[in-house]
Scaffold this active site. Structure first.
Site, PDB file in Angstrom:
ATOM      1  N   GLY A 156       1.050  -1.157   0.019  1.00 38.88           N
ATOM      2  CA  GLY A 156       0.064  -0.128  -0.159  1.00 38.88           C
ATOM      3  C   GLY A 156       0.786   1.163  -0.183  1.00 38.88           C
ATOM      4  N   GLY A 158       0.745   5.776   0.839  1.00 36.16           N
ATOM      5  CA  GLY A 158       0.263   7.062   1.610  1.00 36.16           C
ATOM      6  C   GLY A 158      -0.399   6.710   3.046  1.00 36.16           C
ATOM      7  N   ARG A 160      -2.368   4.461   3.755  1.00 35.97           N
ATOM      8  CA  ARG A 160      -3.730   4.147   3.350  1.00 35.97           C
ATOM      9  C   ARG A 160      -3.795   2.942   4.339  1.00 35.97           C
ATOM     10  NH1 ARG A 160      -5.922   5.437  -2.609  1.00 35.97           N
ATOM     11  NH2 ARG A 160      -5.303   7.347  -2.871  1.00 35.97           N
ATOM     12  N   GLY A 161      -5.046   2.791   5.254  1.00 35.35           N
ATOM     13  CA  GLY A 161      -5.078   1.597   5.867  1.00 35.35           C
ATOM     14  C   GLY A 161      -4.230   1.605   7.082  1.00 35.35           C
ATOM     15  N   ARG A 281      11.444   5.111  -4.023  1.00 39.25           N
ATOM     16  CA  ARG A 281      11.208   6.178  -4.639  1.00 39.25           C
ATOM     17  C   ARG A 281      11.590   7.487  -4.022  1.00 39.25           C
ATOM     18  NH1 ARG A 281       7.343   7.970  -1.378  1.00 39.25           N
ATOM     19  NH2 ARG A 281       5.829   6.535  -0.554  1.00 39.25           N
TER      20      ARG A 281
END
Length: 428
Positions: A156, A158, A160-161, A281
């Site tokens: 996943g 950002g 999220r979760g 990244r």
């Protein structure tokens, strides 16, 4: 003579994609974005950037499109501003004999469980962790590790979760959220249960095998990890720098990274630096801007130079400090208005003010990076001054959110669906 082009697989709606497009243009390249839905990247239309619709989850479709573009353009490189497609980029670069990352290393790194396994085998300090695929396994893993724990999807972006759970009721609640159909999975559901590493939060940007800089900040109010404030560079002793650099470079070796950018997050605990996450990244905006303002190193431009086979320049040309603050509402509702950006931008030392939203936007907090509605960046020769400028700028920005009606209010507002008995007039 064919125009030199840079192919970007998907973009990034929160600023990083625009930085890649602008950097490519400054280098004399023609940026072309391949996307399943280019409309989500508003900067493409605003900057008149060529965009081609293609199913970016279909490797054969991407190969076909890249082959077609090579017949018209001198394709100098292929890359992405989005981690989800970075392994695909590596495979395309290998196929078309272009510089690129190792796709196998990227795939291992993007699987948080595989990443933890490799780091643990190499002796890199990480939190205790377990992998779970159902509610029973999540609870037993949390009991083995001990509260508090962090639950996160194994794959996943950002945050999220991702949620901190301090009780078993919270563990059960968030597990139900993740496995009950509310969370969108891009891969088979697997939950990483992880010990909460307590201590100051830091992040590092690496290019190749070189640590460019280390910043610090906070991740917003718990139990979620939404962006808060970041400062760069972090104030560290020489000994702390040396310990951190050793751990960071050990991460690269363990994961087979070392080509292109790597963003690493960690906390300084009683054990020293403990790695929270390694991302193959660059960190998202506004982190690249902080590095450029403080050190004069444009990480996006230098990454593109590597992608097209040019020599990069990672030497510092200045020594400043920079600070950024995300703007995060404290409630759900409809954004009536937002303003003050011009006042904030006019303050000496303010480098950028960015809003992601417009008035009349419906806003529902999700507990991740999507809760941020903008950011402010400030810079000066000293950290204290940069933070003071930043606070003045943030204080200049205001917004209004009308909360959604409560159930009772909504029932009073909506039309009645069946005849109702007449009310006796109130004679008071």
């Amino acid at each position: 003579m064919a125009k030199r082009a840079l192919i970007l697989v998907e973009g990034n709606p929160r600023g990083l994609g625009l930085l890649y497009v602008q950097a490519a243009q400054r280098l004399g390249l023609h940026p072309i974005t391949l996307s399943a839905d280019s409309a989500q990247y508003h900067y493409l239309a605003a900057e008149s950037i060529e965009a081609i619709r293609v199913d970016t989850d279909d490797r054969d479709a991407l190969i076909h499109e890249c082959s077609r573009l090579r017949a018209t353009y001198d394709v100098a490189g292929i890359t992405s501003a989005t981690e989800s497609f970075y392994a695909t980029v590596g495979k395309l670069c290998r196929l078309f004999n272009l510089p690129g990352p190792n796709p196998e290393s990227i795939e291992r790194c993007c699987d948080k469980f595989a990443q933890r396994q490799l780091l643990a085998e190499a002796g890199v300090p990480i939190p205790a962790y377990r992998m779970a695929e159902n509610a029973t396994d999540v609870e037993s893993s949390a009991r083995e590790i001990g509260l508090p724990v962090v639950l996160k999807p194994a794959v996943g972006l950002g945050c999220r979760g991702v949620r901190l759970c301090r009780s078993f009721d919270e563990v059960a609640e968030h597990t139900n959220y993740l496995l009950g159909g509310k969370h969108i999975w891009r891969s088979p559901p697997r939950i990483l249960v992880e010990q909460f590493a307590e201590g100051p939060y830091y992040w590092a940007d690496i290019m190749g095998d070189r640590v460019i800089g280390i910043g610090t900040g906070d991740t917003g109010p718990l139990p979620y990890f939404v962006g808060g404030e970041s400062t760069f560079p972090a104030l560290l002793t020489d000994d702390e720098h040396e310990r951190i650099d050793d751990v960071l470079l050990s991460c690269l070796a363990a994961l087979g990274l070392g080509w292109g950018p790597t963003g690493i997050e960690f906390r300084w605990t009683k054990r020293g630096p403990v790695i929270i996450e390694v991302n193959p990244r660059l960190h998202g905006t506004p982190t690249p801007q902080l590095t450029q303002l403080a050190y004069g190193i444009d990480l996006v431009t230098e990454h593109i130079k590597l992608v097209i086979g040019d020599e990069w320049d990672l030497h510092r040309s200045r020594s400043q400090t920079a600070a950024a603050r995300f703007l995060v509402p404290d409630r759900d509702g409809t954004l009536d208005w937002i303003g003050g950006d011009s006042r904030a931008a006019d303050i000496p030392g303010v480098a950028e003010v960015k809003f992601y939203v417009e008035p009349k936007t419906t806003f529902i907090r999700k507990g991740d990076h999507r809760d941020c509605i903008g950011y402010v960046i400030a810079t000066s020769p000293t950290l204290a001054r940069s933070k003071a400028i930043l606070q003045s700028a943030v204080d200049s920005i205001t917004w209004s959110i009308t909360p959604f009606p409560t159930l009772g209010e909504w029932n009073n507002l909506r039309p009645l669906t069946s005849p109702q008995p007449e009310k006796t007039p109130d004679k008071r």
